[in-house]
Design an enzyme around this catalytic site. Structure first.
Site, PDB file in Angstrom:
ATOM      1  N   SER A 135       0.820  -1.198   0.000  1.00 43.33           N
ATOM      2  CA  SER A 135       0.000   0.000   0.000  1.00 43.33           C
ATOM      3  C   SER A 135       0.863   1.261   0.000  1.00 43.33           C
ATOM      4  O   SER A 135       1.948   1.288   0.574  1.00 43.33           O
ATOM      5  CB  SER A 135      -0.930   0.007   1.216  1.00 43.33           C
ATOM      6  OG  SER A 135      -0.185  -0.066   2.402  1.00 43.33           O
TER       7      SER A 135
ATOM      8  N   ARG B 167      -9.611   2.723  17.118  1.00 41.08           N
ATOM      9  CA  ARG B 167      -9.650   2.038  15.830  1.00 41.08           C
ATOM     10  C   ARG B 167     -10.695   0.922  15.872  1.00 41.08           C
ATOM     11  O   ARG B 167     -10.647   0.043  16.718  1.00 41.08           O
ATOM     12  CB  ARG B 167      -8.281   1.471  15.482  1.00 41.08           C
ATOM     13  CG  ARG B 167      -8.322   0.578  14.289  1.00 41.08           C
ATOM     14  CD  ARG B 167      -7.083   0.682  13.408  1.00 41.08           C
ATOM     15  NE  ARG B 167      -7.139  -0.332  12.385  1.00 41.08           N
ATOM     16  CZ  ARG B 167      -7.772  -0.189  11.212  1.00 41.08           C
ATOM     17  NH1 ARG B 167      -8.362   0.947  10.916  1.00 41.08           N
ATOM     18  NH2 ARG B 167      -7.790  -1.166  10.341  1.00 41.08           N
TER      19      ARG B 167
ATOM     20  N   TRP C  21      -9.405 -12.279  10.274  1.00 39.29           N
ATOM     21  CA  TRP C  21     -10.028 -10.967  10.383  1.00 39.29           C
ATOM     22  C   TRP C  21     -11.480 -10.971   9.951  1.00 39.29           C
ATOM     23  O   TRP C  21     -12.052  -9.943   9.606  1.00 39.29           O
ATOM     24  CB  TRP C  21      -9.195  -9.925   9.616  1.00 39.29           C
ATOM     25  CG  TRP C  21      -7.826  -9.760  10.227  1.00 39.29           C
ATOM     26  CD1 TRP C  21      -7.400 -10.285  11.428  1.00 39.29           C
ATOM     27  CD2 TRP C  21      -6.705  -9.058   9.688  1.00 39.29           C
ATOM     28  NE1 TRP C  21      -6.078  -9.944  11.645  1.00 39.29           N
ATOM     29  CE2 TRP C  21      -5.628  -9.191  10.608  1.00 39.29           C
ATOM     30  CE3 TRP C  21      -6.512  -8.321   8.514  1.00 39.29           C
ATOM     31  CZ2 TRP C  21      -4.369  -8.619  10.387  1.00 39.29           C
ATOM     32  CZ3 TRP C  21      -5.250  -7.742   8.293  1.00 39.29           C
ATOM     33  CH2 TRP C  21      -4.202  -7.894   9.231  1.00 39.29           C
TER      34      TRP C  21
ATOM     35  N   CYS D 191       3.814  -9.663   9.656  1.00 39.47           N
ATOM     36  CA  CYS D 191       4.109  -8.572  10.581  1.00 39.47           C
ATOM     37  C   CYS D 191       3.284  -8.707  11.841  1.00 39.47           C
ATOM     38  O   CYS D 191       2.620  -9.718  12.039  1.00 39.47           O
ATOM     39  CB  CYS D 191       3.875  -7.209   9.934  1.00 39.47           C
ATOM     40  SG  CYS D 191       2.200  -6.934   9.389  1.00 39.47           S
TER      41      CYS D 191
ATOM     42  N   HIS E 270       5.741   2.495  11.367  1.00 41.08           N
ATOM     43  CA  HIS E 270       4.705   2.861  12.335  1.00 41.08           C
ATOM     44  C   HIS E 270       4.940   4.244  12.923  1.00 41.08           C
ATOM     45  O   HIS E 270       4.155   4.727  13.719  1.00 41.08           O
ATOM     46  CB  HIS E 270       4.619   1.802  13.431  1.00 41.08           C
ATOM     47  CG  HIS E 270       4.357   0.440  12.859  1.00 41.08           C
ATOM     48  ND1 HIS E 270       5.376  -0.394  12.446  1.00 41.08           N
ATOM     49  CD2 HIS E 270       3.204  -0.206  12.565  1.00 41.08           C
ATOM     50  CE1 HIS E 270       4.846  -1.500  11.945  1.00 41.08           C
ATOM     51  NE2 HIS E 270       3.536  -1.414  12.004  1.00 41.08           N
TER      52      HIS E 270
HETATM   53  N1  GLN Z   1      -0.014  -5.399   1.433  1.00 44.97           N
HETATM   54  C1  GLN Z   1      -0.516  -4.835   2.640  1.00 44.97           C
HETATM   55  C2  GLN Z   1      -0.156  -3.362   2.694  1.00 44.97           C
HETATM   56  O1  GLN Z   1       0.874  -2.989   2.262  1.00 44.97           O
HETATM   57  C3  GLN Z   1       0.016  -5.522   3.866  1.00 44.97           C
HETATM   58  C4  GLN Z   1      -0.587  -4.955   5.114  1.00 44.97           C
HETATM   59  C5  GLN Z   1      -0.230  -5.652   6.382  1.00 44.97           C
HETATM   60  O2  GLN Z   1       0.825  -6.217   6.523  1.00 44.97           O
HETATM   61  N2  GLN Z   1      -1.067  -5.597   7.348  1.00 44.97           N
HETATM   62  O3  GLN Z   1      -0.879  -2.547   3.208  1.00 44.97           O
HETATM   63 ZN    ZN Z   2       2.669  -5.608   7.549  1.00 42.30          ZN
END
Ligand code: GLN
Ligand code: ZN
Length: 754
Positions: free
Chosen positions: A436, A518, A564, A646, A697
């Site tokens: 993204s 959130r 999710w 992640c 982040h």
């Molecule tokens: N491809 C997703 C992004 O870049 C991965 C998001 C994530 O790791 N939560 O937003």
């Molecule tokens: Zn990620």
């Protein structure tokens, strides 16, 4: 029954963001300085008043109080025991101090955040060190208790128990938090005394940690803790709440102590035999969690009644409850107009679960005749769910049944990598991003305009294509090697797919708190999953048409899609995962046919669904890895598969990561200082890896030197031919200016290390 029933119908906790996300809005307004603390507190009070009154009116004869929070219940517990980190101590205003611990300030780092057991809720991790001085600050809880009593609500204060609080805390300055138990317990004792003085008959002490594997010394601490708390002379009756699993050895240990009640989760695996096996429970209140507190399905009342009927014989007194707090489900089906009548009849959100609890309690204490009408409605709904044609897609089932072992196998990694090298011709230390790019206000406006009908779907597509073109131009300008389209068209990485797959229902208003303000709207996976048409191909194909460099196709993996969503409970997760995997597999093949040479299948939630008990881990990892491999083995060996992980500590699942057999794995490592690379090496991992070289982040732009030293550190663990250069996660939450500056530095660093 030997005990008089103190109460019969309850829930373990309630949602707090507000049915219309009122608390989220008010809190964000407070942060932005648009309203003052008084106005924010008034919104909280109003929500509590409405909610508590509604719960009492719905017939709960014990109502949890104190599960309201301005941010998080673990943070509230830390605040209540004076254990906020010392770095926020200088902030005079208590509310601002609290929010500083949660979110940080210009100068103060926030507490870490992590997953609450195996849910999608994130709590703040208290920091406990040798210097932490506990000091009881019970005002919030006492005030909420007073408030409830003034409303005439039969209130039961709820606190997180000392074992759970300390076990989930992070030790700092060499302390093991549990070593501080002796210093903390006197404050819990004092709290019990104060609650009794305030008129509380019962207190609920949450100890979900009891459903995880405990060591013998930890079980000894459990005994000591509850012996001490039960020994407080003037106190409310104690209900220890366990949830999210079976308490195992903790159950007899706890039942030996002088607590009056135990809440058990019969949805997540506790059985009536577990209770029968502990004779001491015959003298206690058992609060039976038979209504699922964290999933959205209507309860099978007959099955619940059978459980409750058996429990009557082995408990001293019996109350009906949800299996966990209702924090994890949306407020009410009333706000969900989009679901058709059949689908709607299968569901129960928060308010509907409260009604189920009440019905079951009535049936237990007055007989099933008292709920005859409701019982037949519930049976009819269940029957309609079992026979609805959308639950079975025979074509999908037949395809899955026909897949042989080859379906999850690719050529040996070395062969694949030779083919891919030949085809992609990338420089060493190739640079890329995770998918993204910033979700700019232009993107959000376009989405809103589409929803409101202000623009047509074609106009929306046009705007998204413009965004994609911008992102491609930017990446070319920066000199990245493997490009992405930027994901502008995705509202969310799971919902985007759920909206296009059969078997899913995307709610209009099914918000649940993920952390702080959130909120997320998990889609409901109710039936067999199938992909009626390609989902991403036109976007990626367009992006690829703008550049000669390879553009990565971007998909979400089966485990993350399940993690999710609210997932159907009428078949094993593993079977559902295979169906989702098949849909993703079809998408990878279509991307390949459209000329895409690299496909990334994200699995950030791989660690999240890991069972809470070690003896169940392997079975989970087996099906999770198999689902990923099914999703990624349909393409040719020359197509490069990436994955991205992640949000977690990977130590425990490092072998499973190697088993995914992805050609390239990008992994969040900026904060864990490349330790993950050593772990991967130890697991025999020999594929491409992109440990995040900077932390996305934070808005801070990393310097070239920092990234260079990060890369040099990585090169100590990974040979250059396997190392990729990328940020540690997607860039959607960042601003365009920082992204450009950060990526420029990243590319410069890669070039200089080359
Ligand atoms: N491809 C997703 C992004 O870049 C991965 C998001 C994530 O790791 N939560 O937003
Ligand atoms: Zn990620």
């Amino acid at each position: 029954m030997t005990l008089h029933n103190p109460f019969t119908a309850t829930v373990l906790g309630i949602p707090r963001i507000g049915p219309r996300r009122e608390l989220k809005r008010a809190t964000e307004n407070y942060w932005a300085g648009r309203i003052d603390a008084g106005a924010l507190r008034a919104v909280g009070r109003d929500l509590r008043t409405r909610q508590l009154t509604a719960l009492a009116a719905a017939g709960l004869d014990s109502v949890p109080v104190g599960t309201f929070s301005f941010y998080d219940q673990m943070l509230d517990t830390a605040a209540m025991f004076g254990a906020l980190p010392p770095r926020v101590a200088d902030i005079a205003d208590p509310l601002d101090r609290y929010f500083a611990a949660a979110r940080g300030t210009e100068t103060v780092e926030p507490l870490e955040m992590t997953k609450w057991f195996d849910t999608n809720y994130h709590y703040l991790v208290p920091e406990i060190g040798p210097a932490t001085t506990f000091a009881l600050q019970p005002d919030k809880l006492l005030e909420e208790l007073r408030e409830a009593r003034e409303l005439g609500v039969p209130a039961r204060p709820v606190v997180i128990g000392p074992l759970t609080f300390l076990k989930l805390a992070k030790g700092i300055d060499g302390a093991a938090p549990l070593d501080r138990l002796n210093d903390l317990l006197p404050h819990y004792r004092e709290l019990l005394r104060l609650l009794a003085a305030e008129g509380a008959q019962w207190v609920q002490i949450d100890e979900p940690v009891l459903v995880t594997d405990l060591t013998a010394p930890e079980l000894a601490l459990l005994r000591r803790t509850y012996a001490e708390l039960a020994g407080v002379p003037q106190r409310p009756s104690i209900l220890v709440a366990t949830y999210f699993g079976r308490p195992g050895a903790a159950l007899p240990a706890l039942a030996d102590m002088g607590v009056e009640g135990i809440a058990l989760d019969f949805v997540a695996g506790t059985t009536v035999n577990d209770v029968a096996a502990v004779p001491a429970l015959a003298g206690k209140l058992v609060v039976a969690g038979v209504v699922d507190g964290r999933n959205v399905w209507r309860t099978d009342l007959d099955r619940a009644l059978a459980t409750l009927g058996t429990l009557l014989g082995s408990s001293g007194a019996l109350a009906v409850s949800t299996s966990s707090s209702l924090l994890h489900v949306p407020y009410s089906l009333d706000d969900e107009s989009g679901a058709d009548a059949a689908l709607r009849s299968w569901l129960a959100f928060g308010a509907e679960k409260v009604a189920e609890v009440r019905l079951l309690a009535t049936a237990v204490h007055r007989g099933t005749d008292a709920i005859a009408d409701e019982l037949s409605t519930a049976r009819a709904a269940l029957a309609s769910r079992a026979t609805d044609p959308r639950l079975r897609n025979d074509a999908v089932r037949a395809r899955l049944a026909a897949l042989g072992p080859d379906a999850t196998r690719r050529a040996p990694a070395a062969e694949r990598s030779a083919l891919q090298r030949e085809r992609l011709r990338l420089p060493s230390l190739p640079t890329t991003t995770i998918g993204s790019y910033p979700q700019t206000s232009a993107i959000r406006q376009a989405r809103a305009a589409l929803r409101s009908g202000e623009i047509t779907a074609a106009q929306y597509d046009e705007r998204m294509r413009a965004e994609i073109a911008d992102v491609i131009t930017l990446q070319e300008k920066l000199g990245l090697d493997v490009l992405v389209h930027g994901e502008p068209e995705r509202n969310d990485m799971v919902q985007y797919f759920a909206e296009q797959l059969d078997g899913f229902f995307a709610t209009a208003n099914g918000w649940v708190q993920s952390y702080g303000t959130r909120c997320v709207r998990p889609p409901i996976l109710f039936g067999d999953v199938a992909r009626p048409a390609p989902m991403t191909v036109r976007w990626i194909e367009y992006a690829q048409s703008l550049t000669d460099k390879p553009v990565k196709g971007m998909l979400t993996g089966p485990v993350t899609i399940l993690a999710w969503s609210f997932v159907r409970d009428d078949q094993p997760l593993a079977d559902t995962a295979r169906q989702v995997a098949l849909a993703i597999r079809d998408e990878t093949v279509d991307l390949q046919s459209a000329g895409i040479r690299i496909v990334q299948v994200d699995e950030p939630a791989l660690r999240e669904l890991l069972p809470l008990r070690a003896d169940a881990e392997q079975q989970y990892l087996d099906w999770a890895v198999a689902a990923f491999r099914l999703a990624t083995s349909g393409v040719s060996d020359a197509t490069q598969i990436h994955t991205h992980l992640c949000y977690s500590e990977f130590g425990e699942i490092i072998e499973a990561i190697a088993d995914l057999d992805a050609d390239v794995t990008s992994i969040e490592a900026a904060r864990s200082r490349m330790e993950v690379l050593d772990d991967l090496n130890a697991a025999g991992f020999h594929l491409g890896v992109g440990p995040g070289v900077y932390d996305i982040h934070s808005p801070r732009v990393p310097s070239v030197e920092e990234i260079t030293s990060s890369l040099r550190a990585a090169l100590k663990a990974v040979p250059a031919e396997r190392l990729w250069v990328n940020p540690d996660c997607g860039l959607k939450t960042r601003g365009p200016a920082e992204v450009e500056a950060s990526l420029r530095n990243m590319v410069t660093a890669a070039q200089s290390v080359r």
